[in-house]
Scaffold this active site. Structure first.
Site, PDB file in Angstrom:
ATOM      1  N   ASP A 112       0.836  -1.207   0.000  1.00 14.13           N
ATOM      2  CA  ASP A 112       0.000   0.000   0.000  1.00 14.13           C
ATOM      3  C   ASP A 112       0.868   1.253   0.000  1.00 14.13           C
ATOM      4  O   ASP A 112       0.627   2.199  -0.762  1.00 14.13           O
ATOM      5  CB  ASP A 112      -0.909  -0.036   1.230  1.00 14.13           C
ATOM      6  CG  ASP A 112      -1.768   1.212   1.363  1.00 14.13           C
ATOM      7  OD1 ASP A 112      -2.328   1.658   0.349  1.00 14.13           O
ATOM      8  OD2 ASP A 112      -1.865   1.753   2.469  1.00 14.13           O
TER       9      ASP A 112
ATOM     10  N   GLU B 104      -2.156  -5.364  -3.416  1.00 17.96           N
ATOM     11  CA  GLU B 104      -1.179  -4.597  -2.641  1.00 17.96           C
ATOM     12  C   GLU B 104      -0.117  -5.510  -2.061  1.00 17.96           C
ATOM     13  O   GLU B 104       1.072  -5.162  -2.030  1.00 17.96           O
ATOM     14  CB  GLU B 104      -1.883  -3.828  -1.527  1.00 17.96           C
ATOM     15  CG  GLU B 104      -2.728  -2.678  -2.033  1.00 17.96           C
ATOM     16  CD  GLU B 104      -3.441  -1.931  -0.923  1.00 17.96           C
ATOM     17  OE1 GLU B 104      -3.765  -0.740  -1.133  1.00 17.96           O
ATOM     18  OE2 GLU B 104      -3.677  -2.523   0.152  1.00 17.96           O
TER      19      GLU B 104
END
Length: 228
Positions: free
Chosen positions: A47, A119
């Protein structure tokens, strides 16, 4: 009985990266419901990396655009829905390791699970290589969006869009509450409710940060309001 998963070498071809340590890719595809060695720490790392890569790309492409529009464009590209669409396009659900409960409830199609896995894959690629390599892979994935995205109000995040939708109809603003937090401080899963006057029940959202959980809840609320 679940169908056998395709080989991970096939997924490596799809994502455009071959792992030296394929164990990292396996971990990135493992949901917390399936095994203790799951993908949430990799998701946290991915992320952050994704945000930096996309922010730098937008900063370079739009030298005269103000911070607010840059932030909204970045949010539109790295949001859960965008990542989930990318995961679906790559057939990521076929490779996920899920617990029986998630399998029965169709977790391999769930947007939040697909987005988190994307992610996590970014985090895994970084650990398996370096920042320059993961940057090139990520930019390849998002090349079409980076080419077509433009500054403007359409890039607003779900919480902002929900607030403006309610304000335009002179309705009270939503209330967000954290109703559950799981995991240790460095590896938490948040569950948030979004309560809106006029809807019979609060909408739930989950994520590895309060912000992500609130955005997920706002997305669910927007979907329900648009069909009600």
């Amino acid at each position: 009985m679940s169908l056998p998963k395709p080989p991970l070498t096939q997924l490596e071809q799809i994502i455009g990266y071959r792992f030296e340590r394929q164990s990292l890719l396996k971990q990135a595809l493992t949901h917390r419901s399936a095994h203790a060695n799951h993908n949430e720490r990799l998701e946290f790392l991915g992320d952050s990396i994704l945000g930096v890569v996309i922010a730098e790309a937008l900063f370079s492409r739009f030298p005269k655009v103000a911070e607010g529009d840059l932030s909204r464009m970045r949010a539109a590209i790295v949001c859960g829905r965008s990542l989930a669409r990318l995961g679906k396009k790559k057939g990521l659900g076929d490779y996920l390791s899920l617990g029986q409960g998630e399998l029965k409830s169709g977790g391999y199609r769930r947007e939040s699970i697909l987005a988190d896995a994307m992610e996590a894959i970014i985090g895994a690629i970084f650990l398996d290589s370096d920042m320059d390599t993961v940057k090139q892979v990520v930019l390849g994935w998002f090349d079409e969006q980076l080419e077509t995205i433009k500054p403007g109000a359409s890039q607003k995040d779900p919480k902002t869009r929900l607030q403006e939708w309610l304000q335009a109809r002179q309705r009270p603003l939503p209330e967000y509450d954290v109703v559950a937090t799981q995991g240790q401080a460095h590896n938490q899963q948040f569950t948030v409710t979004c309560t809106i006057e006029g809807l019979p029940e609060p909408l739930l959202g989950t994520g590895t940060s309060r912000r992500k959980a609130e955005q997920a809840a706002a997305t669910s609320a927007l979907e329900q309001l648009q069909v009600s």
